[in-house]
Design a protein around this motif. Structure first.
Motif, PDB file in Angstrom:
ATOM      1  N   GLN A 319       0.920  -1.213   0.034  1.00 16.00           N
ATOM      2  CA  GLN A 319      -0.158  -0.041   0.071  1.00 16.00           C
ATOM      3  C   GLN A 319       0.839   1.464   0.003  1.00 16.00           C
ATOM      4  N   MET A 321       3.896   1.587  -1.292  1.00 18.20           N
ATOM      5  CA  MET A 321       4.382   1.594  -2.592  1.00 18.20           C
ATOM      6  C   MET A 321       3.585   2.252  -3.587  1.00 18.20           C
ATOM      7  N   ASP A 322       2.221   1.835  -3.452  1.00 15.22           N
ATOM      8  CA  ASP A 322       1.301   2.240  -4.329  1.00 15.22           C
ATOM      9  C   ASP A 322       0.864   3.531  -4.087  1.00 15.22           C
ATOM     10  N   THR A 323       0.988   4.199  -2.953  1.00 12.82           N
ATOM     11  CA  THR A 323       0.419   5.474  -2.321  1.00 12.82           C
ATOM     12  C   THR A 323       1.801   6.592  -3.106  1.00 12.82           C
ATOM     13  N   PHE A 324       2.936   6.020  -2.803  1.00 11.23           N
ATOM     14  CA  PHE A 324       4.136   6.993  -3.399  1.00 11.23           C
ATOM     15  C   PHE A 324       4.150   7.018  -4.904  1.00 11.23           C
ATOM     16  N   LYS A 325       3.755   6.022  -5.516  1.00 15.61           N
ATOM     17  CA  LYS A 325       3.826   5.769  -6.991  1.00 15.61           C
ATOM     18  C   LYS A 325       2.613   6.898  -7.699  1.00 15.61           C
TER      19      LYS A 325
END
Length: 325
Positions: A319, A321-325
Motif C-alpha cells: 500500500q 508503494m502504491d501511495t508513493f507511485k
C-alpha cells in the motif's frame, strides 16, 4: 403427492423425525446383534506375535552365530605383523582401548588390530590424497608452505576418525541398551519372583528381549554363560556393567552384588531397582520434553519469524508503494 406437499415444513419435520427414529433403533439393536470378536482378534494378534517372535529369534540367532564366528576369527597375518613390528599395541592402545571396543560390541583380538591399523592407515591415506590434490589440482599460485600445512591438517583429521567412529558406535549401542533395559528388568523381576534362579532368569530374558534389542540380548547371554562358568557371580555382574557402560545396568549389577554378599532377597533388590529405573525413564522423557523449547528457538527465529513478518507487513508495504507511485 405434489411438489407443494414436499416443500412444506411439516413434511421436512416428518422426514427428520423418521431419520432420528431409525438411527436410534439402529444404535440400540446393532450391539445386540453383533457378535463378540474379541477372541478372534486376540487369536489373530497371538498368531502375528508368534510370527514376529520367530522371525526376530531367527535373526538374533543368526546375529549371535556371526558374532561367535567373529570371536573365533584371528587378525590377518600381514596386519598382525605390521602392528607387532611397529609396536603399536603399546604406543596407541591400553586397557581402556580394549574396554571401549567391548562397549562398542567388538570382542576378540582381531578388532584391536583393525583399530590400531586404522589409526595409522587413515592418516597416511588422507595425507597422500591431500598431497596429490595440493600439488596436482590446486593452482600453482599458492605457496609451498600453505599446501604442506593443508596436507598436515587433513592428515591430522584422519588421526581422530577411528576414535570418532568408535565413540559413535558406543553411544548408539548404549542408547539401544538403555531403552530396552527397563523392560528387561521387569521381565527379570517376573522370572525371579516366579521361582527361577538368576541364571535361568538371565537366559529367559535374553531370549525375549532380543525382539527389542539384540545388543542387550547378546550381553545377557554372555552373562548367563559367565554365571555358569565363573567361580564368583560378582565377576559376571561387574563384567556386564563394564561391557554395557550404562548407568542403569551398573546400578542393578551393584544391587545384585550387594544382595549376593549380604544374603538379601534378589527379588526385593530387583523390585526396588525396577521402580528406580522406571522413574529414571520418566525423568529422561521429561528432560527431553523440557529441552524442546530451547531447541525450537533457533529454527523459529530463522524460518518462522521472517515468513510471519512478510505476511504481516507485506500488504502495508504494498500500500505504501502504491501511495508513493
Amino acid at each position: 403427492m405434489n411438489l407443494e406437499t414436499l416443500a412444506t415444513p411439516q413434511f421436512a419435520a416428518a422426514v427428520l423425525a423418521m431419520i432420528a427414529v431409525t438411527g436410534t433403533i439402529f444404535s440400540l439393536v446393532m450391539p445386540l446383534l453383533s457378535r463378540d470378536a474379541l477372541k478372534s482378534r486376540m487369536k489373530s494378534v497371538a498368531l502375528e506375535r508368534d510370527k514376529i517372535r520367530a522371525k526376530e529369534r531367527a535373526r538374533l540367532q543368526a546375529g549371535q552365530a556371526e558374532r561367535k564366528a567373529s570371536l573365533r576369527n584371528q587378525p590377518k597375518a600381514q596386519m598382525k605383523s605390521l602392528v607387532d613390528k611397529l609396536n603399536l599395541q603399546e604406543m596407541l592402545a591400553d586397557d581402556s582401548t580394549q574396554d571401549r571396543l567391548r562397549m562398542a560390541g567388538y570382542r576378540g583380538s582381531a578388532p584391536l588390530y583393525y583399530f590400531l591399523t586404522a589409526r595409522i592407515a587413515i592418516p597416511a591415506i588422507l595425507l597422500v590424497i591431500a598431497m596429490l590434490y595440493a600439488f596436482l589440482v590446486m593452482p600453482p599460485k599458492y605457496p609451498l608452505i600453505t599446501k604442506l600445512c593443508a596436507c598436515l591438517v587433513v592428515a591430522g583429521i584422519g588421526v581422530f576418525v577411528p576414535n570418532l567412529y568408535l565413540k559413535n558406535k558406543i553411544d548408539k549401542r548404549k542408547l539401544a541398551i538403555q531403552r530396552a533395559w527397563p523392560d528387561a528388568l521387569d521381565l527379570m523381576l517376573i522370572c525371579v519372583e516366579s521361582g527361577m534362579s538368576i541364571e535361568e532368569a538371565f537366559r529367559r530374558v535374553a531370549d525375549e528381549i532380543g525382539i527389542q534389542s539384540i545388543d542387550l540380548a547378546e550381553e545377557l547371554s554372555l552373562t548367563t554363560a559367565e554365571l555358569s562358568f565363573l567361580s564368583e557371580r560378582r565377576t559376571a555382574y561387574e563384567n556386564l556393567a563394564k561391557r554395557t557402560g550404562v548407568d542403569g545396568v551398573k546400578n542393578v549389577m551393584m544391587a545384585l552384588v550387594q544382595s549376593e554378599r549380604y544374603g538379601t532377597p534378589v527379588g526385593t533388590a530387583l523390585r526396588n531397582m525396577a521402580e528406580d529405573t522406571r522413574a529414571q525413564r520418566m525423568q529422561f522423557a521429561e528432560q527431553k520434553a523440557a529441552s524442546l523449547p530451547p531447541k525450537l528457538t533457533v529454527p523459529m527465529i530463522m524460518f518462522f519469524l521472517p515468513v510471519l513478518f512478510v505476511v504481516i507487513m507485506g500488504p502495508a508495504v504494498m500500500q505504501i508503494m502504491d501511495t508513493f507511485k
